[in-house]
Design a protein around this motif. Structure first.
Motif, PDB file in Angstrom:
ATOM      1  N   ALA A 167      12.259  13.352  40.181  1.00 11.39           N
ATOM      2  CA  ALA A 167      11.475  13.351  38.944  1.00 11.39           C
ATOM      3  C   ALA A 167      11.176  11.894  38.590  1.00 11.39           C
ATOM      4  O   ALA A 167      11.670  10.973  39.244  1.00 11.39           O
ATOM      5  CB  ALA A 167      12.245  14.034  37.816  1.00 11.39           C
ATOM      6  N   ASP A 168      10.383  11.694  37.566  1.00 11.90           N
ATOM      7  CA  ASP A 168      10.048  10.342  37.134  1.00 11.90           C
ATOM      8  C   ASP A 168      11.218   9.697  36.402  1.00 11.90           C
ATOM      9  O   ASP A 168      11.999  10.377  35.730  1.00 11.90           O
ATOM     10  CB  ASP A 168       8.839  10.357  36.204  1.00 11.90           C
ATOM     11  N   LYS A 212      22.276  14.340  40.014  1.00  6.05           N
ATOM     12  CA  LYS A 212      22.635  13.069  39.378  1.00  6.05           C
ATOM     13  C   LYS A 212      21.795  12.795  38.145  1.00  6.05           C
ATOM     14  O   LYS A 212      20.697  13.327  37.973  1.00  6.05           O
ATOM     15  CB  LYS A 212      22.472  11.934  40.367  1.00  6.05           C
ATOM     16  N   GLN A 213      22.362  11.956  37.298  1.00  2.00           N
ATOM     17  CA  GLN A 213      21.614  11.381  36.187  1.00  2.00           C
ATOM     18  C   GLN A 213      22.180   9.987  35.950  1.00  2.00           C
ATOM     19  O   GLN A 213      23.342   9.713  36.242  1.00  2.00           O
ATOM     20  CB  GLN A 213      21.685  12.246  34.935  1.00  2.00           C
ATOM     21  N   SER A 262      17.186  11.978  35.299  1.00  2.00           N
ATOM     22  CA  SER A 262      18.029  13.153  35.484  1.00  2.00           C
ATOM     23  C   SER A 262      17.336  14.087  36.456  1.00  2.00           C
ATOM     24  O   SER A 262      16.130  14.347  36.323  1.00  2.00           O
ATOM     25  CB  SER A 262      18.265  13.861  34.146  1.00  2.00           C
ATOM     26  N   ASP A 263      18.073  14.575  37.452  1.00  4.63           N
ATOM     27  CA  ASP A 263      17.508  15.583  38.341  1.00  4.63           C
ATOM     28  C   ASP A 263      17.079  16.775  37.497  1.00  4.63           C
ATOM     29  O   ASP A 263      17.760  17.121  36.521  1.00  4.63           O
ATOM     30  CB  ASP A 263      18.544  16.040  39.379  1.00  4.63           C
ATOM     31  N   PRO A 264      15.956  17.412  37.849  1.00  2.00           N
ATOM     32  CA  PRO A 264      15.463  18.527  37.030  1.00  2.00           C
ATOM     33  C   PRO A 264      16.477  19.648  36.833  1.00  2.00           C
ATOM     34  O   PRO A 264      16.517  20.264  35.774  1.00  2.00           O
ATOM     35  CB  PRO A 264      14.246  19.030  37.814  1.00  2.00           C
ATOM     36  N   ASP A 265      17.319  19.897  37.824  1.00  2.00           N
ATOM     37  CA  ASP A 265      18.291  20.987  37.724  1.00  2.00           C
ATOM     38  C   ASP A 265      19.716  20.478  37.480  1.00  2.00           C
ATOM     39  O   ASP A 265      20.684  21.186  37.723  1.00  2.00           O
ATOM     40  CB  ASP A 265      18.245  21.854  38.977  1.00  2.00           C
ATOM     41  N   PHE A 266      19.836  19.255  36.964  1.00  3.01           N
ATOM     42  CA  PHE A 266      21.153  18.694  36.680  1.00  3.01           C
ATOM     43  C   PHE A 266      21.807  19.439  35.521  1.00  3.01           C
ATOM     44  O   PHE A 266      21.176  19.708  34.503  1.00  3.01           O
ATOM     45  CB  PHE A 266      21.045  17.214  36.317  1.00  3.01           C
ATOM     46  N   MET A 267      23.077  19.790  35.695  1.00  5.89           N
ATOM     47  CA  MET A 267      23.862  20.399  34.620  1.00  5.89           C
ATOM     48  C   MET A 267      25.256  19.799  34.633  1.00  5.89           C
ATOM     49  O   MET A 267      25.857  19.621  35.694  1.00  5.89           O
ATOM     50  CB  MET A 267      23.974  21.919  34.811  1.00  5.89           C
TER      51      MET A 267
END
Length: 161
Positions: free
Chosen positions: A25-26, A106-107, A126-131
């Motif tokens: 992501a950006d 990761k974030q 932040s990765d789009p699917d980061f939790m």
């Protein structure tokens, strides 16, 4: 004869800047006159007002009136994002960095102080699917409750979620 080289194993890989590789992501960027991160925000106001700030304990004790360069002299450079977003200078120092890895997602957030224009450059990703673990567990439990209410078989193995 052709020499076949194998990919570096995880043990051989340099993980120092891995947080900024394979971004999906950006990277969010922002330029501020004051630090966005709460760390050092009180000291920054004191430096700008000419008030004394606490000396780094590794260098001594007490308070001292410092210049911006003197105050930030012990901060490291960010080799992955060295440029100031305001003026483009590479004379920057990183005063805040935080990264979180969870389930190979990761974030990170980073804030640099430019020694030339005294502006702060903020970058976060932040990765789009980061939790976070608690968010991941909440989703798992909500799915399990929904499945139980629907009469489905409950899967207790977390790898099958």
């Amino acid at each position: 004869m052709v020499k076949i080289t194998e990919a570096k194993s995880d043990k051989e890989k340099d993980w120092t800047h891995a947080y900024a590789e394979d971004l999906r992501a950006d990277v969010y960027t922002e330029v501020n006159a004051d630090p966005k991160a709460t760390v050092h925000s009180c000291e920054w106001k004191k430096i700008m007002n000419g008030d004394p700030v606490e000396i780094n304990p590794s260098l001594g004790a007490g308070l001292k009136i410092m210049t911006v360069d003197e105050w930030s002299a012990n901060w490291k450079r960010n080799e992955k994002f060295p440029d100031c977003l305001a003026c483009g200078s590479t004379s920057t120092r990183e005063h805040h960095f935080m990264q979180t890895w969870c389930r190979s997602k990761k974030q990170f957030e980073s804030e640099l102080l430019c020694n030339d224009c005294h502006m702060f450059s903020w970058r976060s990703y932040s990765d789009p699917d980061f939790m976070l673990p608690e968010e991941y567990d909440k989703v798992r439990w909500e799915r399990m409750v929904e499945d139980k209410a629907a009469g489905k078989k409950i899967i207790t193995d977390p790898r099958k979620v």
